[in-house]
Scaffold this motif. Structure first.
Motif, PDB file in Angstrom:
ATOM      1  N   THR A  48      -5.469   4.081   6.467  1.00 43.59           N
ATOM      2  CA  THR A  48      -4.410   3.129   6.202  1.00 43.59           C
ATOM      3  C   THR A  48      -4.885   1.732   6.099  1.00 43.59           C
ATOM      4  N   ARG A  50      -7.623   0.877   5.053  1.00 46.11           N
ATOM      5  CA  ARG A  50      -8.561   0.602   3.858  1.00 46.11           C
ATOM      6  C   ARG A  50      -7.504   0.334   2.560  1.00 46.11           C
ATOM      7  N   ARG A  51      -6.155   1.059   2.637  1.00 43.25           N
ATOM      8  CA  ARG A  51      -5.269   0.547   1.485  1.00 43.25           C
ATOM      9  C   ARG A  51      -4.780  -0.689   1.671  1.00 43.25           C
ATOM     10  N   ARG A  54      -7.749  -2.748   0.181  1.00 43.86           N
ATOM     11  CA  ARG A  54      -8.101  -2.488  -1.261  1.00 43.86           C
ATOM     12  C   ARG A  54      -6.956  -3.358  -2.129  1.00 43.86           C
ATOM     13  N   CYS A 139       5.012   9.908   1.923  1.00 43.87           N
ATOM     14  CA  CYS A 139       4.014   9.738   2.586  1.00 43.87           C
ATOM     15  C   CYS A 139       3.457  10.657   3.500  1.00 43.87           C
ATOM     16  N   GLU A 145      -6.805  10.412   0.856  1.00 45.22           N
ATOM     17  CA  GLU A 145      -6.368   9.240  -0.276  1.00 45.22           C
ATOM     18  C   GLU A 145      -5.438   9.365  -1.420  1.00 45.22           C
ATOM     19  N   LYS A 147      -1.872   9.658  -3.333  1.00 47.26           N
ATOM     20  CA  LYS A 147      -0.758   8.981  -3.619  1.00 47.26           C
ATOM     21  C   LYS A 147       0.363   9.686  -3.897  1.00 47.26           C
ATOM     22  N   GLU A 180      -1.158   0.588  -2.065  1.00 50.99           N
ATOM     23  CA  GLU A 180      -2.032   1.651  -2.530  1.00 50.99           C
ATOM     24  C   GLU A 180      -1.500   2.994  -2.203  1.00 50.99           C
ATOM     25  N   ARG A 181      -0.219   3.194  -2.131  1.00 53.38           N
ATOM     26  CA  ARG A 181       0.702   4.528  -1.864  1.00 53.38           C
ATOM     27  C   ARG A 181       1.150   5.116  -3.208  1.00 53.38           C
TER      28      ARG A 181
END
Length: 250
Positions: A48, A50-51, A54, A139, A145, A147, A180-181
């Motif tokens: 989470t 990391r999203r 990024r 989600c 990772e 999407k 990033e989802r």
């Protein structure tokens, strides 16, 4: 003696490894920063964090600020930890959102029928709760990772369906709180009159999200979707084998 191809591959692998180490270092810095400002961040996993990192191009301060804003919003807007269907009765009644199978990457697919959306007595707040309900459902179906993918179907869409405040509200929630989802959004059956609304909304879409939105020509609809979604996972309405399943029944 190594061939040029072997050499290129080794260089690529070295750069990838170096990038991973750099990201991991920044992730540790971000975790220390957010946990210091919000101790409850300790319960949030690295994926989470990391999203958010990024989403801000590995800028630790910006990624941290984005994440802390999300944590504050989540506590206020979703105090129970989830949105129940009883909180969004008017939106559910429009029967406009569906969850459908997985694409070839194993990413869950959502289908939204834009012509079924109308402003209702629940107002903008209920619509925003509905957006969170949808995004959380999608989600929940993702792993690691991965999407999610959305098919935005605008067949039959007209000015009566225009709801700019709702569109911008949904966009804000997606970009600010679910970075990033989104893997890709296929916009299908878009009528010409929709483009007037699109021109208004477009400037509010960040550059990373813009890259993920694909307008599909009617003549190439099935072939385009089949490039990324197996026929067994594609809704019947697009030439596949799955019936549409309302999100509240998934």
């Amino acid at each position: 003696m190594m061939s040029p191809t072997d050499s290129d591959r080794e260089t690529e692998q070295a750069e990838h490894l170096q990038g991973n180490v750099r990201e991991q270092t920044k992730l540790q810095l971000m975790r220390a920063l957010v946990e210091n400002q919000d101790p409850s961040s300790k319960d949030v996993d690295d994926l989470t964090l990391r999203r958010f990192l990024r989403a801000r191009d590995l800028d630790v301060e910006k990624g941290s600020a984005m994440f802390l804003k999300y944590m504050k919003w989540r506590r206020t807007f979703v105090p129970n930890g989830f949105i129940s269907s009883s909180e969004i009765p008017n939106e559910i009644a429009q029967n406009k959102m569906f969850l459908q199978g997985f694409d070839k990457k194993g990413q869950p697919i959502g289908v939204v029928l834009g012509a079924r959306h109308f402003q209702n007595k629940g107002g903008l707040d209920e619509f925003k709760r509905f957006v969170v309900y949808i995004l959380d459902k999608l989600c929940e179906r993702t792993t690691g990772e991965k999407k999610f993918v959305v098919i935005g179907d605008l067949k039959g869409w007209g000015y009566a369906n225009t709801d700019l405040r709702a569109y911008l509200g949904a966009l804000s929630i997606l970009q600010d709180y679910y970075p990033e989802r989104l893997g890709k959004m296929f916009v299908v059956h878009a009528p010409y009159i929709f483009m007037a609304v699109w021109k208004i909304v477009y400037p509010f879409i960040d550059k990373n999200t813009r890259k993920k939105i694909v307008f599909v020509e009617d003549a190439k609809l099935k072939s385009t979707l089949l490039e990324e979604i197996d026929e067994s996972q594609l809704p019947e309405t697009y030439g596949g084998q799955l019936p549409l399943v309302p999100i509240q029944l998934s």
